[in-house]
Design a protein around this motif. Structure first.
Motif, PDB file in Angstrom:
ATOM      1  N   SER A  75      35.251  48.066  41.008  1.00  0.00           N
ATOM      2  CA  SER A  75      35.939  49.331  41.291  1.00  0.00           C
ATOM      3  C   SER A  75      37.457  49.234  41.148  1.00  0.00           C
ATOM      4  N   THR A  76      37.979  48.064  40.791  1.00  0.00           N
ATOM      5  CA  THR A  76      39.426  47.881  40.742  1.00  0.00           C
ATOM      6  C   THR A  76      40.060  48.264  39.414  1.00  0.00           C
ATOM      7  N   LYS A  77      39.260  48.389  38.378  1.00  0.00           N
ATOM      8  CA  LYS A  77      39.815  48.649  37.050  1.00  0.00           C
ATOM      9  C   LYS A  77      40.647  49.937  37.052  1.00  0.00           C
ATOM     10  N   GLY A  78      41.856  49.844  36.522  1.00  0.00           N
ATOM     11  CA  GLY A  78      42.746  50.993  36.428  1.00  0.00           C
ATOM     12  C   GLY A  78      43.545  51.269  37.684  1.00  0.00           C
ATOM     13  N   LEU A  79      43.318  50.511  38.751  1.00  0.00           N
ATOM     14  CA  LEU A  79      44.034  50.719  40.011  1.00  0.00           C
ATOM     15  C   LEU A  79      45.028  49.592  40.231  1.00  0.00           C
ATOM     16  N   GLU A  80      45.994  49.828  41.119  1.00  0.00           N
ATOM     17  CA  GLU A  80      46.891  48.759  41.531  1.00  0.00           C
ATOM     18  C   GLU A  80      47.302  48.973  42.979  1.00  0.00           C
ATOM     19  N   TRP A  81      47.680  47.881  43.606  1.00  0.00           N
ATOM     20  CA  TRP A  81      48.137  47.889  44.989  1.00  0.00           C
ATOM     21  C   TRP A  81      49.415  47.079  45.065  1.00  0.00           C
ATOM     22  N   ASP A  82      50.172  47.284  46.115  1.00  0.00           N
ATOM     23  CA  ASP A  82      51.377  46.495  46.303  1.00  0.00           C
ATOM     24  C   ASP A  82      51.032  45.025  46.520  1.00  0.00           C
ATOM     25  N   ALA A  83      49.902  44.777  47.170  1.00  0.00           N
ATOM     26  CA  ALA A  83      49.452  43.407  47.403  1.00  0.00           C
ATOM     27  C   ALA A  83      47.931  43.372  47.368  1.00  0.00           C
ATOM     28  N   THR A  84      47.401  42.194  47.016  1.00  0.00           N
ATOM     29  CA  THR A  84      45.947  42.014  47.036  1.00  0.00           C
ATOM     30  C   THR A  84      45.596  40.702  47.718  1.00  0.00           C
ATOM     31  N   VAL A  85      44.414  40.707  48.317  1.00  0.00           N
ATOM     32  CA  VAL A  85      43.786  39.497  48.827  1.00  0.00           C
ATOM     33  C   VAL A  85      42.487  39.372  48.039  1.00  0.00           C
ATOM     34  N   VAL A  86      42.395  38.341  47.211  1.00  0.00           N
ATOM     35  CA  VAL A  86      41.216  38.118  46.380  1.00  0.00           C
ATOM     36  C   VAL A  86      40.371  37.055  47.061  1.00  0.00           C
ATOM     37  N   VAL A  87      39.167  37.440  47.459  1.00  0.00           N
ATOM     38  CA  VAL A  87      38.281  36.544  48.196  1.00  0.00           C
ATOM     39  C   VAL A  87      37.187  36.033  47.266  1.00  0.00           C
ATOM     40  N   ASP A  88      37.120  34.714  47.100  1.00  0.00           N
ATOM     41  CA  ASP A  88      36.079  34.025  46.337  1.00  0.00           C
ATOM     42  C   ASP A  88      36.082  34.403  44.853  1.00  0.00           C
ATOM     43  N   PRO A  89      37.151  34.021  44.135  1.00  0.00           N
ATOM     44  CA  PRO A  89      37.218  34.366  42.715  1.00  0.00           C
ATOM     45  C   PRO A  89      36.056  33.805  41.897  1.00  0.00           C
TER      46      PRO A  89
END
Length: 120
Positions: A75-89
């Motif tokens: 669901s992240t495609k095309g979106l952005e945030w000021d910061a991200t926490v990526v869990v278990d790449p």
């Protein structure tokens, strides 16, 4: 490709991403990362996680007066945030139909700060 003309990143912040191996509770480590990021950025934060972590991270959704969103990788495609926490790449790569291409999208959603949390 050694001779590739690779463009420079447009958004240089001077802050390197945090890449952490989590020995204990992933939910606790994610909550700590979110707390830190809430103090570092004024805008939105996404917690993007492999599906196996969704239930354990759901409590973070809406934290920080609604600034935090827990979201699945697709669901992240095309979106952005000021910061991200990526869990278990690695888990994101394994479970996503697009594999490493989906992980690439996930890892390029942060405008200013990123924490990557890897299970031990």
């Amino acid at each position: 490709v050694p001779d590739a003309d690779i463009p420079d990143a447009v958004r240089e912040t001077g802050v390197d991403p945090v890449d952490e191996v989590v020995e204990g509770s992933m939910a606790s480590a994610a909550a700590d990362a979110v707390d830190q990021l809430l103090g570092e950025v004024e805008g939105s934060i996404a917690v993007i996680a492999a599906g196996r972590w969704a239930d354990r991270l759901a409590g973070l959704d809406g934290a920080g007066d609604g600034r935090v969103q827990v979201i699945d990788p697709l669901s992240t495609k095309g979106l952005e945030w000021d910061a991200t926490v990526v869990v278990d790449p690695d888990g994101i790569t394994v479970e996503s139909p697009g594999g490493v291409r989906v992980l690439y999208v996930v890892l390029t959603r942060a405008a200013h700060r990123m924490h990557v949390l890897r299970p031990a």
